[in-house]
Design a protein around this motif. Structure first.
Motif, mmCIF file in Angstrom:
data_model
loop_
_atom_site.group_PDB
_atom_site.id
_atom_site.type_symbol
_atom_site.label_atom_id
_atom_site.label_comp_id
_atom_site.label_asym_id
_atom_site.label_seq_id
_atom_site.Cartn_x
_atom_site.Cartn_y
_atom_site.Cartn_z
ATOM 1 N N PHE A 174 11.249 -41.273 -36.049
ATOM 2 C CA PHE A 174 12.249 -40.394 -35.450
ATOM 3 C C PHE A 174 12.863 -39.487 -36.515
ATOM 4 O O PHE A 174 13.047 -38.278 -36.288
ATOM 5 C CB PHE A 174 13.346 -41.227 -34.774
ATOM 6 N N LEU A 175 13.186 -40.047 -37.664
ATOM 7 C CA LEU A 175 13.777 -39.253 -38.742
ATOM 8 C C LEU A 175 12.815 -38.182 -39.260
ATOM 9 O O LEU A 175 13.243 -37.146 -39.760
ATOM 10 C CB LEU A 175 14.198 -40.177 -39.892
ATOM 11 N N GLN A 176 11.508 -38.438 -39.124
ATOM 12 C CA GLN A 176 10.502 -37.475 -39.570
ATOM 13 C C GLN A 176 10.104 -36.490 -38.474
ATOM 14 O O GLN A 176 9.268 -35.617 -38.695
ATOM 15 C CB GLN A 176 9.252 -38.219 -40.058
ATOM 16 N N GLY A 177 10.709 -36.629 -37.302
ATOM 17 C CA GLY A 177 10.463 -35.681 -36.229
ATOM 18 C C GLY A 177 9.292 -36.014 -35.320
ATOM 19 O O GLY A 177 8.944 -35.220 -34.444
ATOM 20 N N TYR A 178 8.685 -37.185 -35.502
ATOM 21 C CA TYR A 178 7.568 -37.605 -34.644
ATOM 22 C C TYR A 178 8.139 -38.400 -33.476
ATOM 23 O O TYR A 178 8.071 -39.632 -33.440
ATOM 24 C CB TYR A 178 6.562 -38.422 -35.451
ATOM 25 N N ARG A 179 8.700 -37.690 -32.520
ATOM 26 C CA ARG A 179 9.492 -38.343 -31.473
ATOM 27 C C ARG A 179 8.641 -39.133 -30.483
ATOM 28 O O ARG A 179 9.088 -40.159 -29.965
ATOM 29 C CB ARG A 179 10.335 -37.298 -30.749
ATOM 30 N N ILE A 180 7.433 -38.661 -30.196
ATOM 31 C CA ILE A 180 6.564 -39.414 -29.282
ATOM 32 C C ILE A 180 6.226 -40.771 -29.898
ATOM 33 O O ILE A 180 6.349 -41.819 -29.259
ATOM 34 C CB ILE A 180 5.272 -38.626 -28.975
ATOM 35 N N THR A 181 5.806 -40.748 -31.162
ATOM 36 C CA THR A 181 5.484 -42.001 -31.838
ATOM 37 C C THR A 181 6.717 -42.891 -31.956
ATOM 38 O O THR A 181 6.645 -44.104 -31.757
ATOM 39 C CB THR A 181 4.899 -41.721 -33.238
#
Length: 212
Positions: A174-181
């Protein structure tokens, strides 16, 4: 939807299938377990969550080992019971936990690894990689390592490790912007709680034989 999001979605769906099979203690989980790490190795490289690359390489190797180990035990049990066929549901048998004197040394060893491995990995993520959260990455990686070993050995406590590991990876992605994962790692965390409850219920009902 770009190709990264498509890969995220495929990986997430495979991950859910894997966890459902694990909750059911089905040996089919190892088949999926051989494929799933390949997706997360790629996604982890792209997102700089380097600990998860190491974890998934380990998952790949451990899945092959776990597949052999569970199949070997299932065939041995089938032969003893009068059948040489592999039983896909045989994974529900022979589950164990780390409580009791018989597993005292194993319990102490697992606790020591859970405490010391993050300390050992943290400097590596801090100084060798550009991981944005090296401490969190090292803890999540360590819990994944221990969890897979416990799963292959059919210890109920593998679920505690996966609950911690999945929750931390959800936050990291989430912090890296990979919201689906990240979203699906939240789902994995919830399924890990369900798995813990189910395995404990099976264990306590006496449907398994902890001393084997």
């Amino acid at each position: 939807m770009d190709y990264i999001q498509i890969i995220e979605l495929i990986a997430a769906l495979l991950g859910i299938l894997y966890l459902i099979l694990e909750v059911k203690a089905s040996m089919w989980l190892w088949r999926v377990g051989v494929i799933l790490p390949l997706f997360y190795i790629f996604l982890s490289w792209q997102s700089k969550v380097y600990g998860n690359i190491v974890v998934n390489l380990y998952y790949l190797i451990t899945s092959i080992w776990g597949w052999w180990l569970w199949s070997h035990r299932a065939r041995r049990g089938s032969v003893e019971g009068g059948s040489a066929h592999e039983d896909p549901s045989a994974g529900i048998r022979l589950l164990r936990d780390l409580t009791g004197r018989v597993h005292c040394r194993t319990t102490l060893g697992v606790l020591m690894v859970c405490l010391l491995l993050p300390v050992a990995l943290w400097p590596l993520f801090l100084f060798i990689t550009d991981s944005p959260q090296p401490l969190m990455d090292s803890i999540a990686t360590s819990m994944g390592f221990v969890g897979m070993w416990l799963l292959a050995k059919k210890y109920v406590e593998n679920w505690f490790c996966f609950i911690i590991s999945n929750a931390l990876y959800a936050l990291l992605y989430f912090l890296q912007g990979y919201r689906i994962t990240a979203l699906f790692f939240v789902v994995y965390t919830i399924l890990a709680v369900v798995g813990l409850v189910r395995w404990l219920r099976l264990y306590r009902r006496g449907q398994i034989h902890p001393k084997r």
